[in-house]
Design a protein around this motif. Structure first.
Motif, PDB file in Angstrom:
ATOM      1  N   LEU A   1       0.829  -1.206   0.000  1.00  0.00           N
ATOM      2  CA  LEU A   1       0.000   0.000   0.000  1.00  0.00           C
ATOM      3  C   LEU A   1       0.864   1.258   0.000  1.00  0.00           C
ATOM      4  O   LEU A   1       0.589   2.221  -0.730  1.00  0.00           O
ATOM      5  CB  LEU A   1      -0.937  -0.016   1.207  1.00  0.00           C
ATOM      6  N   LEU A   2       1.892   1.272   0.827  1.00  0.00           N
ATOM      7  CA  LEU A   2       2.786   2.428   0.875  1.00  0.00           C
ATOM      8  C   LEU A   2       3.479   2.656  -0.467  1.00  0.00           C
ATOM      9  O   LEU A   2       3.679   3.801  -0.897  1.00  0.00           O
ATOM     10  CB  LEU A   2       3.823   2.238   1.982  1.00  0.00           C
ATOM     11  N   GLU A   3       3.823   1.587  -1.135  1.00  0.00           N
ATOM     12  CA  GLU A   3       4.439   1.703  -2.455  1.00  0.00           C
ATOM     13  C   GLU A   3       3.422   2.224  -3.470  1.00  0.00           C
ATOM     14  O   GLU A   3       3.732   3.096  -4.289  1.00  0.00           O
ATOM     15  CB  GLU A   3       4.990   0.351  -2.902  1.00  0.00           C
ATOM     16  N   ALA A   4       2.196   1.695  -3.396  1.00  0.00           N
ATOM     17  CA  ALA A   4       1.164   2.075  -4.366  1.00  0.00           C
ATOM     18  C   ALA A   4       0.773   3.544  -4.252  1.00  0.00           C
ATOM     19  O   ALA A   4       0.507   4.203  -5.263  1.00  0.00           O
ATOM     20  CB  ALA A   4      -0.068   1.196  -4.188  1.00  0.00           C
ATOM     21  N   CYS A   5       0.742   4.057  -3.043  1.00  0.00           N
ATOM     22  CA  CYS A   5       0.345   5.464  -2.841  1.00  0.00           C
ATOM     23  C   CYS A   5       1.538   6.406  -2.936  1.00  0.00           C
ATOM     24  O   CYS A   5       1.376   7.625  -2.793  1.00  0.00           O
ATOM     25  CB  CYS A   5      -0.382   5.640  -1.514  1.00  0.00           C
ATOM     26  N   GLU A   6       2.713   5.848  -3.153  1.00  0.00           N
ATOM     27  CA  GLU A   6       3.960   6.611  -3.261  1.00  0.00           C
ATOM     28  C   GLU A   6       4.199   7.459  -2.006  1.00  0.00           C
ATOM     29  O   GLU A   6       4.686   8.588  -2.077  1.00  0.00           O
ATOM     30  CB  GLU A   6       3.946   7.501  -4.520  1.00  0.00           C
ATOM     31  N   GLY A   7       3.862   6.847  -0.874  1.00  0.00           N
ATOM     32  CA  GLY A   7       4.003   7.567   0.388  1.00  0.00           C
ATOM     33  C   GLY A   7       5.098   7.045   1.284  1.00  0.00           C
ATOM     34  O   GLY A   7       5.156   7.396   2.469  1.00  0.00           O
ATOM     35  N   ILE A   8       5.978   6.223   0.735  1.00  0.00           N
ATOM     36  CA  ILE A   8       6.979   5.559   1.561  1.00  0.00           C
ATOM     37  C   ILE A   8       7.890   6.552   2.281  1.00  0.00           C
ATOM     38  O   ILE A   8       8.358   6.290   3.397  1.00  0.00           O
ATOM     39  CB  ILE A   8       7.818   4.569   0.708  1.00  0.00           C
ATOM     40  N   ASN A   9       8.123   7.728   1.686  1.00  0.00           N
ATOM     41  CA  ASN A   9       9.016   8.710   2.311  1.00  0.00           C
ATOM     42  C   ASN A   9       8.276   9.760   3.132  1.00  0.00           C
ATOM     43  O   ASN A   9       8.917  10.566   3.816  1.00  0.00           O
ATOM     44  CB  ASN A   9       9.865   9.405   1.240  1.00  0.00           C
ATOM     45  N   ASP A  10       6.944   9.758   3.033  1.00  0.00           N
ATOM     46  CA  ASP A  10       6.147  10.782   3.717  1.00  0.00           C
ATOM     47  C   ASP A  10       5.324  10.244   4.880  1.00  0.00           C
ATOM     48  O   ASP A  10       4.849  11.006   5.715  1.00  0.00           O
ATOM     49  CB  ASP A  10       5.202  11.460   2.715  1.00  0.00           C
ATOM     50  N   ILE A  11       5.132   8.928   4.923  1.00  0.00           N
ATOM     51  CA  ILE A  11       4.286   8.302   5.942  1.00  0.00           C
ATOM     52  C   ILE A  11       5.151   7.487   6.886  1.00  0.00           C
ATOM     53  O   ILE A  11       6.038   6.746   6.458  1.00  0.00           O
ATOM     54  CB  ILE A  11       3.211   7.410   5.286  1.00  0.00           C
ATOM     55  N   ILE A  12       4.879   7.610   8.170  1.00  0.00           N
ATOM     56  CA  ILE A  12       5.623   6.870   9.183  1.00  0.00           C
ATOM     57  C   ILE A  12       4.690   5.935   9.940  1.00  0.00           C
ATOM     58  O   ILE A  12       3.544   6.289  10.244  1.00  0.00           O
ATOM     59  CB  ILE A  12       6.331   7.846  10.161  1.00  0.00           C
ATOM     60  N   ALA A  13       5.149   4.723  10.178  1.00  0.00           N
ATOM     61  CA  ALA A  13       4.398   3.790  11.030  1.00  0.00           C
ATOM     62  C   ALA A  13       4.669   4.168  12.483  1.00  0.00           C
ATOM     63  O   ALA A  13       5.805   4.146  12.938  1.00  0.00           O
ATOM     64  CB  ALA A  13       4.838   2.352  10.754  1.00  0.00           C
ATOM     65  N   VAL A  14       3.607   4.533  13.189  1.00  0.00           N
ATOM     66  CA  VAL A  14       3.743   5.061  14.546  1.00  0.00           C
ATOM     67  C   VAL A  14       3.628   3.971  15.599  1.00  0.00           C
ATOM     68  O   VAL A  14       4.359   3.961  16.584  1.00  0.00           O
ATOM     69  CB  VAL A  14       2.684   6.161  14.792  1.00  0.00           C
TER      70      VAL A  14
END
Length: 285
Positions: free
Chosen positions: A79-92
């Motif tokens: 999902l993180l790859e698909a939304c291109e959010g790997i560098n902007d989203i953090i698993a808290v």
């Protein structure tokens, strides 16, 4: 139990209905278990079902040694790859032990008070985080709030939310569902339930409590809940546990003709079967 199983007993290319015996204790296992204040954790998650987020080095995490259910983590990475959010989203926050949940609850009481804590922090043994199937995500910045991380309705964060159901995730606590979930809206808390369950929940605006209740209207003996997309036709149905739910019994679960299936407990009174027939398959769901 919740892992995909290949349909057995093929006859002339067709799978016939067969029955599997499942211990009633497995009501408390699977990707569709309902965890809330009325349905607490009854069975600790097995450590062999958990995987460290460090297995996917590209995923940013708030702390080291975070764990998630193996399937949940794989789909989160996708999902993180698909939304291109790997560098902007953090698993808290991911999997928590009962002791960790107790510490978080007590800390929030001391720092934020009883009212705030009741809205945003589940009691020990009543938290989805203890299953490894829940993940809190946030906007990656210097100061991330552990209890209520910022997760905007814009940019890659909105794309994450829009694509989540296709990867088996739902926003667990939505606005307007507080009277059912007893938790305030949490845009950052996502629960893995699997596909197509997440898509069905989103399509009907059902929270997990509502979905589990709706599934009781689709028993094996009657009409099944049918979902179809470009890849497969899926039959979903409910099988009540034998012996009034006591864990000393086993339940005979019929599996309809299919290519593969999953069985999950609902953590209450029965099992949910998800039977997949791939498009072009001879299996007749």
């Amino acid at each position: 139990m919740e892992q995909l199983q290949q349909a057995e007993q093929l006859i002339d290319g067709y799978a016939k209905i067969h029955t599997i015996q499942v211990a009633n204790a497995e009501i408390h296992q699977g990707h569709l278990v309902l965890i809330n204040r009325e349905h607490p954790i009854r069975q600790e998650v097995s450590t062999d079902r958990l995987l460290p987020l460090s297995s996917f080095p590209a995923i940013h995490t708030l702390s080291e040694n975070m764990l998630l259910d193996r399937t949940c983590l794989q789909h989160l990475a996708d999902l993180l790859e698909a939304c291109e959010g790997i560098n902007d989203i953090i698993a808290v926050s991911g999997y928590r032990t009962r002791m960790e949940q107790e510490q978080i609850y007590e800390s929030s009481l001391a720092e934020n008070g009883a009212e705030y804590t009741a809205c945003y922090v589940a009691l020990p043994n009543k938290s989805e985080h203890q299953t490894g199937l829940a993940v809190d995500v946030g906007k990656r910045n210097i100061d991330v709030d552990f209890i209520a991380p910022v997760f905007p309705d814009s940019g890659v964060y909105m794309t994450f939310k829009q694509l989540a159901a296709g990867y088996g995730f739902v926003q667990r606590y939505k606005e307007g569902k507080e009277a059912i979930t007893h938790i305030s809206c949490e845009p950052w808390h996502f629960r893995y339930v699997g596909y197509p369950h997440a898509a069905i929940m989103e399509r009907n605006d059902w929270c997990l409590e509502e979905y589990i209740d709706q599934l009781r209207s689709f028993p094996y003996e009657d009409n099944h809940l049918v979902f179809e997309d470009e890849r497969a036709c899926v039959a979903i149905y409910y099988v009540p546990a034998a012996g009034e739910g006591t864990t000393t019994y086993t339940t005979a679960i019929p599996v309809v003709p299919c290519d593969r299936y999953t069985v999950s407990g609902n953590n209450s009174d029965g099992f949910i079967v998800t039977a997949y027939r791939d498009k072009g398959s001879q299996a007749d769901v």
